[in-house]
Motif scaffolding. Sequence first.
Motif, PDB file in Angstrom:
ATOM      1  N   ARG A  94       0.841  -1.210   0.000  1.00  0.00           N
ATOM      2  CA  ARG A  94       0.000   0.000   0.000  1.00  0.00           C
ATOM      3  C   ARG A  94       0.871   1.253   0.000  1.00  0.00           C
ATOM      4  O   ARG A  94       0.595   2.209  -0.729  1.00  0.00           O
ATOM      5  CB  ARG A  94      -0.939  -0.005   1.217  1.00  0.00           C
ATOM      6  CG  ARG A  94      -2.049  -1.037   1.098  1.00  0.00           C
ATOM      7  CD  ARG A  94      -3.146  -0.811   2.126  1.00  0.00           C
ATOM      8  NE  ARG A  94      -2.681  -0.791   3.505  1.00  0.00           N
ATOM      9  CZ  ARG A  94      -2.620  -1.853   4.288  1.00  0.00           C
ATOM     10  NH1 ARG A  94      -2.988  -3.035   3.836  1.00  0.00           N
ATOM     11  NH2 ARG A  94      -2.207  -1.750   5.529  1.00  0.00           N
ATOM     12  N   ARG A  95       1.951   1.257   0.823  1.00  0.00           N
ATOM     13  CA  ARG A  95       2.851   2.419   0.858  1.00  0.00           C
ATOM     14  C   ARG A  95       3.524   2.617  -0.495  1.00  0.00           C
ATOM     15  O   ARG A  95       3.610   3.733  -1.006  1.00  0.00           O
ATOM     16  CB  ARG A  95       3.913   2.239   1.949  1.00  0.00           C
ATOM     17  CG  ARG A  95       3.425   2.545   3.339  1.00  0.00           C
ATOM     18  CD  ARG A  95       4.585   2.665   4.330  1.00  0.00           C
ATOM     19  NE  ARG A  95       5.562   1.598   4.226  1.00  0.00           N
ATOM     20  CZ  ARG A  95       5.594   0.519   5.008  1.00  0.00           C
ATOM     21  NH1 ARG A  95       4.713   0.373   5.965  1.00  0.00           N
ATOM     22  NH2 ARG A  95       6.511  -0.405   4.837  1.00  0.00           N
ATOM     23  N   TYR A  96       4.027   1.524  -1.081  1.00  0.00           N
ATOM     24  CA  TYR A  96       4.709   1.600  -2.369  1.00  0.00           C
ATOM     25  C   TYR A  96       3.795   2.207  -3.428  1.00  0.00           C
ATOM     26  O   TYR A  96       4.170   3.131  -4.143  1.00  0.00           O
ATOM     27  CB  TYR A  96       5.178   0.197  -2.797  1.00  0.00           C
ATOM     28  CG  TYR A  96       5.734   0.161  -4.205  1.00  0.00           C
ATOM     29  CD1 TYR A  96       7.040   0.557  -4.460  1.00  0.00           C
ATOM     30  CD2 TYR A  96       4.944  -0.256  -5.270  1.00  0.00           C
ATOM     31  CE1 TYR A  96       7.542   0.523  -5.749  1.00  0.00           C
ATOM     32  CE2 TYR A  96       5.433  -0.287  -6.565  1.00  0.00           C
ATOM     33  CZ  TYR A  96       6.736   0.104  -6.798  1.00  0.00           C
ATOM     34  OH  TYR A  96       7.237   0.091  -8.073  1.00  0.00           O
ATOM     35  N   TRP A  97       2.563   1.686  -3.537  1.00  0.00           N
ATOM     36  CA  TRP A  97       1.662   2.158  -4.582  1.00  0.00           C
ATOM     37  C   TRP A  97       1.109   3.544  -4.289  1.00  0.00           C
ATOM     38  O   TRP A  97       0.844   4.309  -5.222  1.00  0.00           O
ATOM     39  CB  TRP A  97       0.539   1.159  -4.825  1.00  0.00           C
ATOM     40  CG  TRP A  97       1.070  -0.017  -5.600  1.00  0.00           C
ATOM     41  CD1 TRP A  97       1.277  -1.269  -5.149  1.00  0.00           C
ATOM     42  CD2 TRP A  97       1.523   0.011  -6.949  1.00  0.00           C
ATOM     43  NE1 TRP A  97       1.826  -2.049  -6.121  1.00  0.00           N
ATOM     44  CE2 TRP A  97       1.994  -1.282  -7.264  1.00  0.00           C
ATOM     45  CE3 TRP A  97       1.602   0.984  -7.933  1.00  0.00           C
ATOM     46  CZ2 TRP A  97       2.512  -1.624  -8.499  1.00  0.00           C
ATOM     47  CZ3 TRP A  97       2.103   0.646  -9.173  1.00  0.00           C
ATOM     48  CH2 TRP A  97       2.562  -0.635  -9.445  1.00  0.00           C
ATOM     49  N   SER A  98       0.991   3.928  -3.032  1.00  0.00           N
ATOM     50  CA  SER A  98       0.549   5.296  -2.747  1.00  0.00           C
ATOM     51  C   SER A  98       1.630   6.294  -3.185  1.00  0.00           C
ATOM     52  O   SER A  98       1.320   7.363  -3.711  1.00  0.00           O
ATOM     53  CB  SER A  98       0.170   5.476  -1.284  1.00  0.00           C
ATOM     54  OG  SER A  98       1.316   5.359  -0.457  1.00  0.00           O
ATOM     55  N   LYS A  99       2.915   5.942  -3.006  1.00  0.00           N
ATOM     56  CA  LYS A  99       4.006   6.816  -3.484  1.00  0.00           C
ATOM     57  C   LYS A  99       4.010   6.874  -5.006  1.00  0.00           C
ATOM     58  O   LYS A  99       4.183   7.938  -5.596  1.00  0.00           O
ATOM     59  CB  LYS A  99       5.356   6.304  -2.991  1.00  0.00           C
ATOM     60  CG  LYS A  99       5.593   6.501  -1.518  1.00  0.00           C
ATOM     61  CD  LYS A  99       6.919   5.932  -1.106  1.00  0.00           C
ATOM     62  CE  LYS A  99       7.083   5.960   0.400  1.00  0.00           C
ATOM     63  NZ  LYS A  99       8.323   5.298   0.846  1.00  0.00           N
ATOM     64  N   ARG A 100       3.812   5.727  -5.657  1.00  0.00           N
ATOM     65  CA  ARG A 100       3.779   5.688  -7.130  1.00  0.00           C
ATOM     66  C   ARG A 100       2.605   6.501  -7.657  1.00  0.00           C
ATOM     67  O   ARG A 100       2.730   7.218  -8.644  1.00  0.00           O
ATOM     68  CB  ARG A 100       3.669   4.239  -7.625  1.00  0.00           C
ATOM     69  CG  ARG A 100       4.837   3.336  -7.314  1.00  0.00           C
ATOM     70  CD  ARG A 100       6.005   3.645  -8.196  1.00  0.00           C
ATOM     71  NE  ARG A 100       5.629   3.456  -9.578  1.00  0.00           N
ATOM     72  CZ  ARG A 100       6.384   2.890 -10.491  1.00  0.00           C
ATOM     73  NH1 ARG A 100       7.563   2.443 -10.167  1.00  0.00           N
ATOM     74  NH2 ARG A 100       5.972   2.782 -11.718  1.00  0.00           N
TER      75      ARG A 100
END
Length: 135
Positions: A125-131
């Motif tokens: 979730r963190r990775y895709w929110s940054k992307r």
Amino acid sequence: GTLDAATLSQLDRTAAVAESEAARGDPRAAAEMMLDTIVPPARAGQHQAAVVAGYYLAASDPTAALNAARKGLALSQDNTPERAWLLDAPPGIDTLATHAQLVERWTAAVDHADNATDVRPRWARRYWSKRDAAA
């Protein structure tokens, strides 16, 4: 010509099973079940051809619908309502209803996906929110 009671009963049973298949979302199976019912006498056969063509249209197969209509047209040259329908078939109400059901099902699936609980691991979730933010 007219149909005898046994033939009428068989047509009714076949139509009931075909309607059940169509209601379950398989209009092609309904059409295939009824294809052999396009036989003389002309008016009855042409009626069956119209029903079969409608099922094929609901299954998004205009070629098979056209072939069913041609089979019905070949039964007679008489000017009957059934023949007129085969020559200038309007869009079937079943086809329009099927389309509406599919749109409703798709819309519900999209709405559900928007409101679904995110089951991805926290790192994902963190990775895709940054992307998403960078996009």
